[in-house]
Design an enzyme around this catalytic site. Sequence first.
Site, mmCIF file in Angstrom:
data_model
loop_
_atom_site.group_PDB
_atom_site.id
_atom_site.type_symbol
_atom_site.label_atom_id
_atom_site.label_comp_id
_atom_site.label_asym_id
_atom_site.label_seq_id
_atom_site.Cartn_x
_atom_site.Cartn_y
_atom_site.Cartn_z
ATOM 1 N N ARG A 38 0.734 -0.972 0.107
ATOM 2 C CA ARG A 38 0.076 -0.056 0.084
ATOM 3 C C ARG A 38 0.921 1.362 -0.088
ATOM 4 N NH1 ARG A 38 -2.251 -3.813 3.207
ATOM 5 N NH2 ARG A 38 -4.390 -4.516 2.679
ATOM 6 N N LYS A 90 -1.678 -2.689 7.805
ATOM 7 C CA LYS A 90 -3.026 -2.409 7.852
ATOM 8 C C LYS A 90 -3.870 -3.562 8.761
ATOM 9 C CE LYS A 90 -7.228 -1.636 5.294
ATOM 10 N NZ LYS A 90 -7.955 -1.303 4.156
ATOM 11 N N HIS A 127 -3.865 3.512 -5.359
ATOM 12 C CA HIS A 127 -4.179 1.971 -4.606
ATOM 13 C C HIS A 127 -4.399 0.926 -5.702
ATOM 14 C CE1 HIS A 127 -5.264 -0.323 -1.225
ATOM 15 N NE2 HIS A 127 -6.570 -1.214 -1.992
ATOM 16 N N ARG A 139 -2.158 -1.772 -6.542
ATOM 17 C CA ARG A 139 -2.272 -2.970 -5.665
ATOM 18 C C ARG A 139 -3.020 -3.698 -6.378
ATOM 19 N NH1 ARG A 139 -1.390 -5.319 -0.766
ATOM 20 N NH2 ARG A 139 -3.448 -6.158 0.395
ATOM 21 N N TRP A 152 -2.823 -9.985 2.424
ATOM 22 C CA TRP A 152 -4.242 -9.812 3.008
ATOM 23 C C TRP A 152 -5.029 -10.551 3.990
ATOM 24 C CZ3 TRP A 152 -3.061 -9.781 -2.379
ATOM 25 C CH2 TRP A 152 -3.646 -8.480 -3.133
ATOM 26 N N TYR A 175 -10.334 -11.843 -7.299
ATOM 27 C CA TYR A 175 -9.331 -11.829 -8.495
ATOM 28 C C TYR A 175 -9.252 -13.092 -9.188
ATOM 29 C CZ TYR A 175 -7.413 -7.833 -6.085
ATOM 30 O OH TYR A 175 -7.232 -6.436 -5.544
#
Length: 334
Positions: free
Chosen positions: A179, A206, A265, A268, A291, A300
């Site tokens: 990020r 995050k 973003h 990413r 993640w 995806y």
Amino acid sequence: MKLPAIRGESKPLQQSTGTGDKRQAQQVHDRLAVSRWEQDRLGVKPRRSWEEAVLRWLLETKHKATHDGDKAKLRWLDSYLGGKHLEEIDRTLIDRIKFDREKVSAGGTTNRYLALIRAILKRACSDWEWIDRVPKFNMYREAEGRVRSLTPQEFDTLCKELPEHLADMAAFSVATGLRSANVKGLEWSYVDLERRHAWIPGSKHKNGKAHSVPLNEMALAVIRKQIGKHSSRVFTYRGNPVGQCNTKAWTAALERAGIENFRWHDLRHTFATWHRLAGTPTHELQMLGGWKTGAMVERYAHLAPEALQGAANRLDAIGRYVPATDKDKRPSSD
């Protein structure tokens, strides 16, 4: 006027009655005495205010990456919940907050406010034992997360239009999936060129967990180019650490490259899309991108359905079925 100590209590209750009238003061004293007796003898919970819950929540969650965002949301919520006791916060009040907030922001943003209320009330119920139940309420249904990525040709065109420092950072973002905050804040102490490895401490990541970042050739080339520019930070502009990626220069470069509806973003998303097209399986992509759950990576999956073809073909080694033709079918007994 200060209340006298209540007889029979191990700890005197000292509290202002808010009145100078002795009779009124005595009435308040009596009510508090009954309340204290109910708390101690019958296990009745004392009434707690929303402000008390907010202060304790902020103290216990000050380490969270979303701490400042929570404070901003709580300031907005104060006009609705300020001065309320926790048991007064019911579905009717929360629905009013929900509908009023949705007038000024999208459903997804409104959900973040509702989720914060729910989190505080749940902690007040389960952890602090201040209330017995949490009101049930519904959030807005959110659409599947936005996925926008660039083709390799589009990315190459964009990099040629970007200032050199932003082009380097964009390339590093696509190579690692990091990020923007982690790219901007990357320190040399987090990089091991010999082991082709970098890491992001949990306090800066995050999901709150330390994140390991393998460095491919694309990432290594960018990192090596930055050596000697700054003593502690990797990415700089005119000798100073980069403070912002989404600048006027970024917007102008997108326009010159003819690229629309693209945010920083989305680099990413580009990282994840390219990995899926290259056949990287979900569990590996989840670890590479840091993640928290596999569900966040599944959006995806549709980009490279052929990646599962090999797995599907494994059943061919176990059993086969040859559909019968009309000639093979037995005559009907009818």
